[in-house]
Design a protein around this motif. Structure first.
Motif, PDB file in Angstrom:
ATOM      1  N   TYR A 329       0.834  -1.197   0.000  1.00 45.83           N
ATOM      2  CA  TYR A 329       0.000   0.000   0.000  1.00 45.83           C
ATOM      3  C   TYR A 329       0.875   1.256   0.000  1.00 45.83           C
ATOM      4  CZ  TYR A 329      -3.318   3.539   1.645  1.00 45.83           C
ATOM      5  OH  TYR A 329      -4.070   4.682   1.766  1.00 45.83           O
ATOM      6  N   SER A 330       1.913   1.260   0.836  1.00 40.36           N
ATOM      7  CA  SER A 330       2.814   2.413   0.890  1.00 40.36           C
ATOM      8  C   SER A 330       3.729   2.473  -0.322  1.00 40.36           C
ATOM      9  CB  SER A 330       3.652   2.365   2.172  1.00 40.36           C
ATOM     10  OG  SER A 330       2.871   2.638   3.307  1.00 40.36           O
ATOM     11  N   LEU A 331       4.237   1.338  -0.737  1.00 42.78           N
ATOM     12  CA  LEU A 331       5.173   1.313  -1.862  1.00 42.78           C
ATOM     13  C   LEU A 331       4.540   1.916  -3.116  1.00 42.78           C
ATOM     14  CD1 LEU A 331       8.094   0.243  -2.373  1.00 42.78           C
ATOM     15  CD2 LEU A 331       7.026  -1.755  -3.427  1.00 42.78           C
ATOM     16  N   ALA A 332       3.235   1.704  -3.279  1.00 43.84           N
ATOM     17  CA  ALA A 332       2.539   2.215  -4.463  1.00 43.84           C
ATOM     18  C   ALA A 332       2.484   3.738  -4.491  1.00 43.84           C
ATOM     19  CB  ALA A 332       1.125   1.644  -4.517  1.00 43.84           C
ATOM     20  N   LYS A 333       2.775   4.379  -3.367  1.00 37.12           N
ATOM     21  CA  LYS A 333       2.729   5.844  -3.306  1.00 37.12           C
ATOM     22  C   LYS A 333       4.055   6.487  -3.715  1.00 37.12           C
ATOM     23  CE  LYS A 333      -1.091   6.371  -0.113  1.00 37.12           C
ATOM     24  NZ  LYS A 333      -1.642   7.194   0.983  1.00 37.12           N
ATOM     25  N   VAL A 334       5.063   5.679  -4.009  1.00 38.61           N
ATOM     26  CA  VAL A 334       6.303   6.212  -4.580  1.00 38.61           C
ATOM     27  C   VAL A 334       6.089   6.293  -6.087  1.00 38.61           C
ATOM     28  CG1 VAL A 334       8.779   5.914  -4.855  1.00 38.61           C
ATOM     29  CG2 VAL A 334       7.656   5.171  -2.731  1.00 38.61           C
ATOM     30  N   ASP A 335       5.976   7.505  -6.596  1.00 36.83           N
ATOM     31  CA  ASP A 335       5.633   7.656  -8.012  1.00 36.83           C
ATOM     32  C   ASP A 335       6.880   7.854  -8.869  1.00 36.83           C
ATOM     33  OD1 ASP A 335       6.359  10.339  -7.691  1.00 36.83           O
ATOM     34  OD2 ASP A 335       4.285  11.028  -7.485  1.00 36.83           O
ATOM     35  N   ARG A 336       6.695   8.293 -10.092  1.00 33.46           N
ATOM     36  CA  ARG A 336       7.799   8.393 -11.053  1.00 33.46           C
ATOM     37  C   ARG A 336       8.862   9.400 -10.627  1.00 33.46           C
ATOM     38  NH1 ARG A 336       6.982  12.948 -13.993  1.00 33.46           N
ATOM     39  NH2 ARG A 336       4.895  13.908 -13.921  1.00 33.46           N
ATOM     40  N   THR A 337       8.526  10.314  -9.706  1.00 40.22           N
ATOM     41  CA  THR A 337       9.532  11.272  -9.217  1.00 40.22           C
ATOM     42  C   THR A 337      10.565  10.597  -8.321  1.00 40.22           C
ATOM     43  OG1 THR A 337       8.304  11.862  -7.210  1.00 40.22           O
ATOM     44  CG2 THR A 337       7.793  13.101  -9.222  1.00 40.22           C
ATOM     45  N   GLY A 338      10.234   9.413  -7.827  1.00 42.58           N
ATOM     46  CA  GLY A 338      11.088   8.760  -6.844  1.00 42.58           C
ATOM     47  C   GLY A 338      10.800   9.212  -5.435  1.00 42.58           C
ATOM     48  N   LEU A 339       9.756   9.995  -5.256  1.00 38.14           N
ATOM     49  CA  LEU A 339       9.372  10.494  -3.941  1.00 38.14           C
ATOM     50  C   LEU A 339       8.029   9.907  -3.523  1.00 38.14           C
ATOM     51  CD1 LEU A 339      10.332  14.258  -4.414  1.00 38.14           C
ATOM     52  CD2 LEU A 339      11.615  12.543  -3.120  1.00 38.14           C
ATOM     53  N   PHE A 340       7.846   9.806  -2.226  1.00 35.95           N
ATOM     54  CA  PHE A 340       6.592   9.304  -1.667  1.00 35.95           C
ATOM     55  C   PHE A 340       5.565  10.437  -1.724  1.00 35.95           C
ATOM     56  CE2 PHE A 340       4.641   6.088   1.182  1.00 35.95           C
ATOM     57  CZ  PHE A 340       3.516   6.790   1.586  1.00 35.95           C
ATOM     58  N   HIS A 341       4.405  10.149  -2.325  1.00 38.60           N
ATOM     59  CA  HIS A 341       3.358  11.159  -2.430  1.00 38.60           C
ATOM     60  C   HIS A 341       2.353  10.958  -1.299  1.00 38.60           C
ATOM     61  CE1 HIS A 341      -0.180  13.345  -4.045  1.00 38.60           C
ATOM     62  NE2 HIS A 341       0.768  14.147  -4.512  1.00 38.60           N
TER      63      HIS A 341
END
Length: 694
Positions: A329-341
């Motif tokens: 669930y958390s890992l999916a929030k790391v987007d293409r920027t490489g940052l956690f959204h």
């Protein structure tokens, strides 16, 4: 002591305590009379009104205790007060009106039970001298009290509250006091699960209580089991994952009450949401979709710490599916920027938790690395192992992404992309995020790590390290992470310096308990915690503030468990310029880990540092001392570092090496402490950031 109408006495205990107040009444009027009780942790709020447990009004209501006979009378179990150093007892000038006796009229489902108890080993006893109040009217209402004691209800796991499994002792008396204040705070915040949650307004969503504003009680069941670790002793008396990031290692190294830790974790996983998200805190939260991205990840860190110190593999296997769902669930929030959204603004009450965030990204990086270790070394899950490549690709993307937040002029990272980032309208280089960037290892460049540590230290004020992400706040929670951060950057001197500066003030400063670790305080040293408009709401026994209890053992004495129970360990001590000597240790199910490091002189060899290490049978690993590394197995070993050598040569020697020739290094002097300015309060920002809620 005799109280006539209007008479009052304030009792000061030796330290912050917890439990049920009991009075030995030696004489009373024939008709029923009510005494009023008011509790306070801080001397500033000792008086006819208690300090506060909620944010609805400035002070709680006093508790009325009916007295209709002689003998011992105690408050009802549901009115345990979780922390207080001052107890005010008074006989109201006029009998209270029935509607004012809220404990009888509007109590939660369990009705008050004022009954006799006898003293036992869990009680604090305070003798009261025979003093008579100066109010001489209405003598038909008069009560004489011969003694007062408190039946301590904290730390229910062990009948002997002094049965510590860890210890710390050094040449700094202040550091020693700080270590034990943290350990004691963690005992006060460990409670019977049936005596939880001081947030009566939040409880109402679950228990439908009708308790009036300003009333308080402690009878909400927050977990299963016999003990549970919570955020604070007075309030909120709930399982908060962020607090556990600091509290769990401290518990493991002081009392080893890991049953209380497991109960807290269970209370979170049992209310996991369908999408894998974990609740912001344990009950009474978890019923209304309360969530925090950062606290969700702190729960996963709590799992790692619990397994590291217990090796409770059956528990982990039973929760592994839920853990992986939460992790993904958390890992999916790391987007293409490489940052956690971040999608939830909830964190440790600090503002600005939103968007592509530094703290959340660093936490995710740390959780990812530890999840790999859990999967590979503990659970040995083939499915999870098959994901390692994908997970490590995300980790590498995060290492690149964090550079988007680097503020070259500040020498620190910005809070997020946008207005709180470098050059943004509300630019902020947060204490929590920069600390976690060091702790997590996401910064690969050694020079960069040193720069961040140096610039965090430059911001210190007279009373501690400011949490710049939360204006006007000095946070022992965020500063506990800063202690770990300096050590991760190799700046152990800064960690000890900040511990004495900040936690020393918390012990000896005006308005504190001189015995426990406070939730937070204002940048000018005042005891108000700027999250709350009422200064009396501040918790003076808060588990998230106990970082030194962990750091002094893991980083200064250097006792690192590399695998569960310490089957593999790493001993890497750093005495620092502030200490002449230190020793300490703790035990796991494998046995005791103990380190002693001293500055000494030896005839014919000059000044030396002598390191003594003891690890249990079944343990192996490394000793890192100076520039040398040695293999270590179970048993005792001694190492000597020759300080007059240019390279600080280290030798492994016999455990009794020249013991008769060793002498104290009487030439060593502790360095002078740097003078720092007092922080300046931004009064407008102070009002803007008060939390609105229970």
């Amino acid at each position: 002591m005799t109280l006539n109408p209007g008479g009052l006495v304030i009792l000061e205990f030796a330290e912050n305590i917890a439990g049920r107040a009991c009075l030995h009444v030696s004489s009373t009027s024939k008709s029923q009379t009510y005494l009023a009780l008011a509790y306070s942790e801080s001397p500033r709020f000792a008086g006819r009104l208690p300090d506060a447990t909620t944010d609805r009004q400035e002070r709680d209501l006093p508790l009325y205790l009916p007295i209709d006979r002689t003998g011992i009378t105690c408050v009802s179990p549901e009115f345990v007060r979780g922390a207080f150093k001052y107890l005010t007892i008074y006989l109201p000038e006029h009998p209270p009106k029935p509607e004012d006796i809220w404990s009888e009229n509007e109590s939660p489902p369990a009705s008050p039970d004022f009954r006799d108890v006898r003293p036992d080993s869990h009680q604090k006893h305070l003798g009261v001298h025979d003093e008579t109040s100066h109010h001489h009217h209405n003598h038909s209402r008069r009560i004489s009290i011969s003694s007062v004691y408190v039946n301590c209800t904290a730390f229910p796991s062990n009948p002997n509250p002094r049965a510590y499994t860890g210890y710390f002792s050094s040449s700094s008396t202040l550091l020693n006091r700080i270590w034990y204040s943290g350990a004691y705070t963690l005992q006060l915040t460990t409670i019977d699960p049936a005596e939880g949650s001081a947030l009566i307004d939040y409880n109402r969503r679950v228990d439908q209580n009708h308790s009036p504003q300003g009333s308080w009680y402690s009878n909400f069941t927050i977990a299963n089991g016999t003990a549970v670790t919570t955020d604070g002793a007075k309030r909120d008396r709930m399982a908060y994952p962020g607090d556990m990031a600091i509290a769990v290692p401290g518990i493991a190294m002081s009392t080893y009450d890991m049953v209380a830790v497991r109960s807290a974790l269970d209370s979170l996983f049992i209310r996991q949401y369908a999408d894998g998200a974990l609740p912001y805190a344990g009950p009474p939260m978890g019923y209304s979709d309360e969530f925090s991205d950062t606290y969700h990840m702190h729960t996963l860190l709590g799992v790692w710490n619990y397994i590291l110190y217990t090796d409770d593999v059956p528990w982990l296997q039973a929760h592994w599916g839920a853990y992986l769902q939460a992790f993904e669930y958390s890992l999916a929030k790391v987007d293409r920027t490489g940052l956690f959204h971040v999608t939830s603004t909830n964190d440790w009450l600090r503002p600005g938790m939103t968007g592509h965030n530094l703290e959340a990204t660093s936490l995710m990086y740390c959780v990812l690395q530890l999840t790999v270790r859990l999967a590979a070394e503990v659970v040995k899950d083939p499915y999870a192992r098959a994901q390692f490549g994908r997970w490590q690709d995300v980790a590498q993307r995060m290492q690149r992404g964090i550079e988007l937040l680097w503020c070259d002029e500040r020498g620190l990272y910005g809070d997020n992309v946008g207005r709180r980032g470098c050059g943004g309208r509300d630019e902020c280089t947060p204490q929590d995020g920069n600390s976690w960037a060091l702790i997590s290892g996401i910064i690969s460049n050694r020079t960069r790590r040193s720069t961040v540590s140096t610039n965090l230290r430059k911001r210190w004020t007279k009373y501690g390290a400011p949490a710049t992400e939360f204006p006007n706040v000095i946070s022992p929670f965020a500063s506990s992470f800063e202690l770990l951060a300096h050590c991760a950057a190799g700046n152990h001197d800064a960690a000890v310096e900040l511990t004495e500066l900040m936690w020393g003030y918390m012990l000896d400063g005006d308005g504190f308990t001189n015995s426990t670790c406070v939730e937070g305080y204002r940048i000018d040293g005042d005891i108000q915690y700027p999250a709350y408009w009422s200064s009396s709401r501040n918790s003076h026994a808060h588990g998230w503030s106990t970082g030194p209890t962990m750091v002094l053992l893991t980083e200064i004495l250097g006792i690192h468990l590399e695998t569960p129970l310490g089957r593999m360990c790493r001993i890497a001590p750093h005495l620092t310029k502030w200490l002449k000597g230190a020793r300490g240790g703790f035990a796991t199910g494998l046995g005791r880990f103990e380190v002693m490091l001293r500055r000494m002189k030896v005839k014919g060899a000059g000044p030396v540092e002598v390191l003594d290490v003891e690890t249990p049978a079944g343990s192996g690993g490394k000793v890192v001392f100076g520039a040398e590394t040695w293999d270590v197995g179970g048993g005792k070993s001694r190492y000597v570092r020759f300080l007059d050598d240019g390279d600080g040569r280290v030798e492994k020697v016999a455990t009794d090496w020249k013991e008769s020739e060793l002498a104290e290094d009487d030439e060593w002097e502790k360095p002078e402490v740097e003078e720092r300015r007092v922080g300046v309060v931004d009064w407008e920002a102070l009002k803007e950031n008060y939390v609105k809620g229970p």
